[in-house]
Design an enzyme around this catalytic site. Structure first.
Site, short mmCIF file in Angstrom:
data_model
loop_
_atom_site.label_atom_id
_atom_site.label_comp_id
_atom_site.label_asym_id
_atom_site.label_seq_id
_atom_site.Cartn_x
_atom_site.Cartn_y
_atom_site.Cartn_z
N ASP A 71 0.19 3.19 -12.95
CA ASP A 71 -0.92 2.25 -13.15
C ASP A 71 -1.70 2.05 -11.86
O ASP A 71 -2.03 0.92 -11.49
CB ASP A 71 -0.37 0.91 -13.67
CG ASP A 71 -1.48 -0.01 -14.16
OD1 ASP A 71 -2.59 0.50 -14.47
OD2 ASP A 71 -1.25 -1.23 -14.24
N GLY A 75 -2.98 -11.94 -13.40
CA GLY A 75 -2.82 -10.71 -14.17
C GLY A 75 -2.38 -11.08 -15.57
O GLY A 75 -2.36 -12.26 -15.94
N GLY A 76 -2.01 -10.07 -16.33
CA GLY A 76 -1.64 -10.30 -17.71
C GLY A 76 -0.40 -11.17 -17.85
O GLY A 76 -0.29 -11.99 -18.76
N SER A 77 0.54 -11.05 -16.90
CA SER A 77 1.81 -11.75 -17.07
C SER A 77 2.06 -12.81 -16.01
O SER A 77 3.02 -13.56 -16.10
CB SER A 77 2.94 -10.72 -17.01
OG SER A 77 2.83 -9.98 -15.81
N ALA A 78 1.23 -12.87 -15.00
CA ALA A 78 1.57 -13.75 -13.88
C ALA A 78 0.34 -14.29 -13.18
O ALA A 78 -0.76 -13.76 -13.33
CB ALA A 78 2.41 -12.95 -12.88
N LYS A 113 4.04 -14.62 -6.60
CA LYS A 113 3.67 -14.21 -7.96
C LYS A 113 4.60 -14.92 -8.94
O LYS A 113 5.82 -14.75 -8.88
CB LYS A 113 3.79 -12.68 -8.08
CG LYS A 113 3.22 -12.12 -9.36
CD LYS A 113 3.00 -10.62 -9.24
CE LYS A 113 2.58 -10.04 -10.56
NZ LYS A 113 2.29 -8.61 -10.47
N GLY A 168 -5.20 -14.90 -7.69
CA GLY A 168 -5.36 -13.83 -8.68
C GLY A 168 -4.58 -14.13 -9.93
O GLY A 168 -3.67 -14.96 -9.95
N1 LIG Z 1 0.36 -9.55 -2.32
C1 LIG Z 1 -0.84 -9.97 -2.72
N2 LIG Z 1 -1.73 -10.42 -1.81
C2 LIG Z 1 -2.98 -10.82 -2.19
N3 LIG Z 1 -3.42 -10.83 -3.47
C3 LIG Z 1 -2.58 -10.40 -4.42
C4 LIG Z 1 -1.27 -9.95 -4.10
N4 LIG Z 1 -0.67 -9.57 -5.24
C5 LIG Z 1 -1.57 -9.78 -6.23
N5 LIG Z 1 -2.72 -10.28 -5.75
C6 LIG Z 1 -3.93 -10.64 -6.52
O1 LIG Z 1 -3.57 -11.08 -7.80
C7 LIG Z 1 -4.14 -10.25 -8.83
C8 LIG Z 1 -3.15 -10.10 -9.97
O2 LIG Z 1 -1.96 -9.51 -9.52
P1 LIG Z 1 -1.18 -8.41 -10.35
O3 LIG Z 1 -2.12 -7.34 -10.76
O4 LIG Z 1 0.00 -8.02 -9.56
O5 LIG Z 1 -0.74 -9.24 -11.61
P2 LIG Z 1 -0.13 -8.71 -12.97
O6 LIG Z 1 0.21 -9.91 -13.80
O7 LIG Z 1 0.96 -7.72 -12.69
O8 LIG Z 1 -1.39 -7.98 -13.57
P3 LIG Z 1 -1.45 -6.98 -14.79
O9 LIG Z 1 -0.23 -7.13 -15.57
O10 LIG Z 1 -2.68 -7.41 -15.50
O11 LIG Z 1 -1.61 -5.62 -14.11
C9 LIG Z 1 -4.42 -8.94 -8.12
O12 LIG Z 1 -5.48 -8.23 -8.71
C10 LIG Z 1 -4.78 -9.40 -6.72
O13 LIG Z 1 -6.14 -9.77 -6.65
#
Ligand SMILES: Nc1ncnc2c1ncn2[C@@H]1O[C@H](COP(=O)(O)OP(=O)(O)OP(=O)(O)O)[C@@H](O)[C@H]1O
Length: 651
Positions: A149, A35-38, A55, A33
């Site tokens: 969120d 996301g915006g930051s990771a 992450k 996966g």
């Molecule tokens: N513990 C986990 N187990 C399985 N998949 C995960 C897990 N954590 C995150 N993911 C996958 O990774 C994707 C991105 O994670 P996450 O939303 O936490 O990132 P983020 O950078 O915080 O995103 P944003 O800032 O855009 O909300 C999630 O939509 C999910 O599909």
């Protein structure tokens, strides 16, 4: 075009895996996966020999995103709850990027529990997982944190099928010094799930998370978000000013009490919403109670209890004992199946009456007909609908006995009235299926089958499926009564049962009089279930002796009784034998299932409770009279109507 995009994504992810260097303890497996930051990876933790999610913060993040990442770690470190993702470890990659490891949640995102199907199993699962998320929220709120969120993608299922809340980058903690997490120009959070007060940049509180979870549930139930728009502003505007469409308009399978509960979460004014996770759980529980008591037990196989699974039955911790037993009247042998509702149980008799009892065993009333009532009645809320052998269908107020309407068919009514939307479907012996308006009894349409109908119709996704005594199986459109398809097996004397095998496919189980159980595979096509003419018969199972009862289906298993007295448990997908049990003499009552136990009865009075998985007998009683009518499981009680006209409650 789509394929190229996938390739590109794959390419980026592979680069991701190779360019990240974690400490030796972790072996990266795949990027799962972004996301915006990771970036998020699946990795093997060598120390503990398990898979984890890692992450990793992007190397090029703006300070605000780093801040959010650190906030997420700090928050997770303070939370320990079965419905909140657990953090395991924290560290830096070789190139000094911050990462943390957490539980791997690979069971899909929250909205994948839907769109809701009209089955007790589907309702139960929805209630179970929603309650779990609300427990997690309540825990956070008690610690003074607001998630801010919640989206379906921030609530992921673990391998145990339970949801966990995650993504805590926007958490607002009341003791934080920095309270303002909005960036100039826009509000952080996801517009489709954002509470009106948050959209306006106002004060958020636990009620804002309740709203967001209401929007998440709405999406899971209906398959659609509450508001769509061309841009974020258009969506946010509607959150603030527009009422959402009623969920049942989008998905008629959503039961009214559940739709109302979700709309309460989506109230614009926070004061009208549940104020906390605990308050929200109470709203959900009330909806569940209403649903279980009002609708599920009230209909025969064709209705919502159409698979023979009753979530309201007793939890089996010890053998059941008879708590009361009454005679349904003089000269009333061979009663019909027992039907029940929140306050009453009702049984039709050959004397031309419907006997109605309170759950305490006190007689409430007896409603008349001019001829035998052998088909199961239907009881929903205050409405009792029943047909008799003189061809009359009546709808009466079960409390007062006031008749709402009466419909005259040309021959005996032999099947249970089955409701779908605003229509009741009732079959008469001459092969006519009548569609009657629930409020007026006015006939909207009638459909003529080739030969008499012995079983009630089964209804899924606006498709009526029925089988006649010559073995013709019909698919009709529920709104118009138009024929969609027709195929022939052999003579059918029992109500077919349908159970979903995937989101688009349904297995229609048809017991034939000659002792076969046929499984037909139907696929959703333009909103109706249709057979593939080349490949409709999925499997056939030969039972010993004739078949007079309907199967029960629960959790991928089919339970079927035969005239030779055997109960068979078969695999729904393949028809393979799982176990069999010799019950007694003939089985004509359909088996019923609740809390891991199958109840089965025979014509010579054996009443057995069997372990659903193994077929082991957990309880057995020999009753003085035989049992032909399908028992009822509701209100933590097993109700059995005996052939000699006795009604007994076991608890
Ligand atoms: N513990 C986990 N187990 C399985 N998949 C995960 C897990 N954590 C995150 N993911 C996958 O990774 C994707 C991105 O994670 P996450 O939303 O936490 O990132 P983020 O950078 O915080 O995103 P944003 O800032 O855009 O909300 C999630 O939509 C999910 O599909």
């Amino acid at each position: 075009m789509l394929r190229e995009r996938h390739l590109l994504v794959f390419f980026l992810y592979s680069v991701g895996v190779e360019s990240i260097h974690l400490p030796d303890r972790y072996q990266l497996q795949a990027c799962i996966g972004e996301g915006g930051s990771a970036l998020v990876y699946r990795a093997l933790d060598h120390h503990l020999g398990r898979e984890v999610a890692v992450k990793v913060l992007h190397d090029y993040v703006i300070p605000a995103d780093r801040h959010r990442f650190e906030r997420e770690i700090r928050t997770l470190a303070r939370l320990t709850h079965p419905n909140v993702v657990s953090i395991y470890d924290l560290g830096h990659t070789e190139d000094r990027r911050l990462f943390f490891t957490m539980q791997l949640l690979n069971g899909g995102a929250f909205h994948e529990v839907g769109p809701l199907e009209a089955t007790p199993e589907s309702f139960e699962r929805f209630f179970r997982v929603s309650r779990a998320v609300l427990y997690g929220l309540e825990y956070m709120h008690e610690k003074g944190m607001i998630h801010r969120d919640l989206t379906p993608h921030n609530i992921l299922f673990g391998p145990d099928g339970l949801p966990r809340i995650m993504d805590f980058g926007l958490v607002y903690a009341s003791q934080d010094v920095t309270r303002d997490l909005t960036r100039t120009g826009y509000t952080l959070g996801t517009p489709h799930y954002m509470a009106p007060e948050q959209a306006r940049g106002g004060m958020v509180g636990p009620h804002s998370d309740i709203y967001a979870f209401g929007a998440v549930m709405y999406r899971a139930l209906t398959g659609q978000v509450p508001f769509e728009g061309d841009n974020d502003q258009a969506v946010l505007y509607q959150h603030v000013y527009e009422p959402p469409r009623h969920p049942t308009e989008i998905n008629p399978a959503v039961p009214e009490p559940l739709a109302e509960a979700v709309l309460k979460f989506l109230e614009k004014d926070p004061k009208n919403r549940p104020m906390s996770g605990a308050g929200a759980i109470a709203v959900i529980e009330e909806a569940r109670e209403n649903l279980l008591r009002n609708t599920i037990p009230g209909q025969y196989r064709g209705g919502l209890a159409r698979t023979g699974y009753h979530p309201g039955g007793p939890t089996f911790t010890r053998p059941l004992k008879s708590i009361w037993s009454v005679r349904l009247g003089t000269d009333v042998s061979w009663p019909s199946a027992v039907i029940g509702d929140r306050d009453f149980v009702a049984v039709g008799t050959r004397k031309g009456t419907v006997a109605v009892y309170e759950h305490t065993g006190r007689k409430h009333a007896e409603y008349g007909a001019r001829d035998e009532v052998t088909a199961p009645v239907t009881l929903e809320g205050d409405r009792l609908v029943y047909g008799s052998w003189d061809g009359v269908v009546r709808s009466v107020d079960v409390r007062t006995g006031v008749e709402h309407w009466r419909h005259q068919a040309r021959s005996e009514i032999t099947t249970a009235p089955t409701r779908f939307g605003e229509l009741y479907f009732v079959a008469a012996r001459d092969g006519h299926l009548h569609a009657l308006h629930e409020k007026t009894g006015v006939m909207k349409w009638a459909f003529k089958t080739q030969s008499p109908l012995a079983g009630s119709p089964v209804i899924w996704a606006s498709t009526i499926m029925l089988a006649d005594e010559e073995g013709w199986v019909y698919g009709l459109d529920a709104a118009s009564g138009k024929s969609l398809w027709k195929l022939q097996l052999s003579s059918v004397h029992a109500t077919p049962v349908a159970a979903p095998i995937s989101r688009e496919q349904l297995m229609l189980l048809i017991p034939t009089w000659e002792g076969e159980l046929h499984a037909l595979k139907l696929t959703l096509n333009n909103g109706r279930y249709m057979p593939d003419p080349q490949d409709v018969l999925e499997w056939t199972y030969d039972l010993e002796g004739e078949v007079w009862c309907s199967p029960a289906v629960h959790q991928g298993r089919v339970y079927m009784g035969s005239w030779a007295g055997q109960l068979y448990a078969l695999d729904l997908h393949t028809g393979d034998d799982l176990w069999t049990c010799q019950v007694g003499s003939r089985i004509t009552a359909s088996p019923v299932v609740s809390s891991g136990v199958v109840y089965v009865a025979s014509e010579d009075g054996d009443l057995l409770a069997l372990n659903e998985k193994t077929g082991d007998v957990v309880w057995k009683v020999k009753t003085p009279s035989g049992i032909q009518a399908t028992p009822l499981l509701t209100d933590s009680t097993l109700y059995v109507a005996f052939m000699d006209g006795t009604l007994t409650a076991f608890r």
